[in-house]
Design a protein around this motif. Structure first.
Motif, PDB file in Angstrom:
ATOM      1  N   VAL A 247       0.846  -1.192   0.000  1.00  0.00           N
ATOM      2  CA  VAL A 247       0.000   0.000   0.000  1.00  0.00           C
ATOM      3  C   VAL A 247       0.881   1.242   0.000  1.00  0.00           C
ATOM      4  O   VAL A 247       1.675   1.454   0.917  1.00  0.00           O
ATOM      5  CB  VAL A 247      -0.940   0.020   1.217  1.00  0.00           C
ATOM      6  N   GLU A 248       0.743   2.068  -1.012  1.00  0.00           N
ATOM      7  CA  GLU A 248       1.518   3.298  -1.130  1.00  0.00           C
ATOM      8  C   GLU A 248       0.757   4.459  -0.486  1.00  0.00           C
ATOM      9  O   GLU A 248      -0.465   4.389  -0.325  1.00  0.00           O
ATOM     10  CB  GLU A 248       1.791   3.611  -2.598  1.00  0.00           C
ATOM     11  N   PRO A 249       1.449   5.513  -0.134  1.00  0.00           N
ATOM     12  CA  PRO A 249       0.738   6.701   0.370  1.00  0.00           C
ATOM     13  C   PRO A 249      -0.149   7.291  -0.729  1.00  0.00           C
ATOM     14  O   PRO A 249       0.311   7.537  -1.847  1.00  0.00           O
ATOM     15  CB  PRO A 249       1.872   7.660   0.746  1.00  0.00           C
ATOM     16  N   GLY A 250      -1.410   7.489  -0.405  1.00  0.00           N
ATOM     17  CA  GLY A 250      -2.350   8.045  -1.366  1.00  0.00           C
ATOM     18  C   GLY A 250      -2.874   9.396  -0.932  1.00  0.00           C
ATOM     19  O   GLY A 250      -2.094  10.258  -0.524  1.00  0.00           O
TER      20      GLY A 250
ATOM     21  N   VAL B   5      -4.248   9.466 -11.978  1.00  0.00           N
ATOM     22  CA  VAL B   5      -3.522   9.624 -13.249  1.00  0.00           C
ATOM     23  C   VAL B   5      -2.194  10.334 -13.010  1.00  0.00           C
ATOM     24  O   VAL B   5      -1.145   9.918 -13.520  1.00  0.00           O
ATOM     25  CB  VAL B   5      -4.390  10.378 -14.274  1.00  0.00           C
ATOM     26  N   THR B   6      -2.228  11.395 -12.232  1.00  0.00           N
ATOM     27  CA  THR B   6      -0.992  12.151 -11.988  1.00  0.00           C
ATOM     28  C   THR B   6       0.019  11.355 -11.179  1.00  0.00           C
ATOM     29  O   THR B   6       1.221  11.616 -11.267  1.00  0.00           O
ATOM     30  CB  THR B   6      -1.305  13.469 -11.255  1.00  0.00           C
TER      31      THR B   6
ATOM     32  N   ASP C  89      -3.768   6.783 -21.148  1.00  0.00           N
ATOM     33  CA  ASP C  89      -3.584   5.328 -21.232  1.00  0.00           C
ATOM     34  C   ASP C  89      -3.670   4.669 -19.856  1.00  0.00           C
ATOM     35  O   ASP C  89      -2.920   3.747 -19.536  1.00  0.00           O
ATOM     36  CB  ASP C  89      -2.252   4.974 -21.897  1.00  0.00           C
ATOM     37  N   VAL C  90      -4.600   5.140 -19.054  1.00  0.00           N
ATOM     38  CA  VAL C  90      -4.875   4.549 -17.745  1.00  0.00           C
ATOM     39  C   VAL C  90      -6.207   3.818 -17.831  1.00  0.00           C
ATOM     40  O   VAL C  90      -7.225   4.412 -18.210  1.00  0.00           O
ATOM     41  CB  VAL C  90      -4.916   5.617 -16.637  1.00  0.00           C
TER      42      VAL C  90
END
Length: 417
Positions: free
Chosen positions: A85-88, A160-161, A191-192
């Motif tokens: 889990v990455e920081p969101g 997206v960013t 392209d996501v």
């Protein structure tokens, strides 16, 4: 989807009936108004038996793919989600990173994608080497985005960013929004790939309203099926369905630790997002049009047939998406990315090729069978004749003179000298 003591007792009883022992999770105290922690139990869940995704892990486990989960946050402290889990971000309580989850659904959907295999636990994710980017847009487990459709649109833009290759939207909104449509168009242009649940508005008492963003161009809309492969009672129905996946009695990770049973198209969409992560990991340069074509063209047949309003193109097939060879063209020949005909054309081509091959193999099988029957009849006869020809050779015709010649002495007297 909230599971209380009765459901946990049912799960333990089911485990005991299967001859397996439930292992209680470490005690945890639920935060006020938050979903209770789950329990740990050993059986392999039915979706994993259906997919047998371990077959494709020799190729990829989803490495280098970031999947954004737009829901209630993700419990980064769950043991099976450790390191994945990455920081969101938190679009409800600004300043948060989405790494906590009170409602539970974000942790549950994330677990279907990236949960790590552990000893004595039957459940694991589809793509355990992928990573999850939590984007908190909801603080409940039943309705749509608490942050509103505008928050959902901002969540897509954020993903997206941050370099997400797949965006999972486990919830459905039922009002069209130009802002949400614009955010989806931005993701498609970048392209996501967006995978979205079609919601639970398809029951007899439901209005079967059009779900967003599942019905928008470029989005894979996903409905839910039961273990029997029949559509669940309440899952949405309509032309916006592209694929179906397990969405009844699904086991997944629960906030606070342990596992829980959940139902709904949100979890079906998570299975499809996991399959998409595998494809994007194995083919990093493949476009979302190509990924969509692979997922739809290799789907397993569903009871409703192709292009059904309840089943779309069929049941997502992670192994087929990685291993099958599409015919006539390389993946990605999608004119205008039209959901109504492009994926179906590719699927029909693939099935047509498979049918031709099946007919060829069947013909060869018939010839081999006839040859074996012939040998079975000829061998015993040959043995009885000691392998001599059954028909005597035709005698050589000799030409005799009409008038006999003088007799020939076989043993003439020697001449004496």
């Amino acid at each position: 989807m909230r599971r209380g003591p009765a459901v946990r007792a049912w799960a333990v009883a089911a485990v005991a009936a299967a001859g397996l022992v439930a292992v209680p999770a470490a005690p945890a105290v639920a935060a006020p108004n938050c979903t209770d922690p789950g329990t740990a139990f050993a059986p392999v869940p039915w979706p994993q038996r259906m997919f047998n995704v371990e077959r494709v892990w020799a190729l990829t486990r989803g490495a280098n793919v970031r999947v954004a989960v737009l829901d209630s946050g993700v419990d980064a402290g769950h043991p099976q989600l450790a390191g994945r889990v990455e920081p969101g971000t938190d679009l409800i309580a600004p300043g948060g990173n989405g790494a906590s989850d009170c409602a539970g659904r974000g942790t549950q959907t994330a677990g279907i994608i990236v949960a790590q295999p552990q000893p004595n636990i039957g459940f694991h994710g589809i793509a355990p080497q992928a990573t999850v980017l939590p984007v908190r847009v909801s603080d409940n487990e039943t309705s749509g985005p608490s942050a509103g459709v505008a928050g959902l649109a901002n969540g897509i833009r954020f993903a997206v960013t941050r370099g997400a290759k797949v965006i999972l939207v486990p919830m459905a909104a039922y009002l069209p929004s130009p802002d949400l449509a614009a955010a989806v168009a931005t993701a498609v242009a970048a392209d996501v790939l967006i995978v979205a649940a079609v919601g639970e508005d398809g029951g007899t008492n439901g209005g079967n309203r059009v779900p967003y963003p599942a019905s928008l161009p470029g989005v894979i809309g996903v409905a839910a099926i039961e273990e029997s492969t029949m559509a669940t009672k309440n899952s949405g129905r309509g032309p916006f369905i592209d694929l179906v996946a397990p969405g009844a009695a699904v086991v997944s990770t629960q906030r606070g630790g342990g596992l829980t049973l959940v139902d709904g198209s949100a979890y079906a969409a998570a299975f499809v997002a996991g399959a998409a992560a595998l494809v994007r990991s194995w083919w990093p340069t493949m476009s979302i049009a190509e990924v969509t074509q692979r997922l739809t063209a290799t789907a397993a047949p569903a009871p409703g047939g192709i292009d059904s309003t309840a089943y779309g193109n069929g049941i997502v097939n992670p192994y087929g998406a990685l291993a099958d060879q599409l015919t006539d063209a390389e993946p990605g020949v999608l004119p205008g990315f039209d959901r109504d005909d492009a994926s179906d054309v590719a699927r029909e081509r693939s099935w047509s090729s498979s049918g031709n091959l099946a007919r060829l193999l069947a013909g060869i099988g018939v010839l081999v069978a006839l040859a074996l029957v012939g040998l079975g009849a000829a061998v015993p006869r040959g043995r009885r004749r000691r392998w001599r020809p059954r028909i005597t050779r035709q005698p050589v015709q000799r030409v005799e003179d009409e008038e006999p010649s003088p007799p020939v002495r076989l043993f003439a007297d020697r001449e004496t000298t």
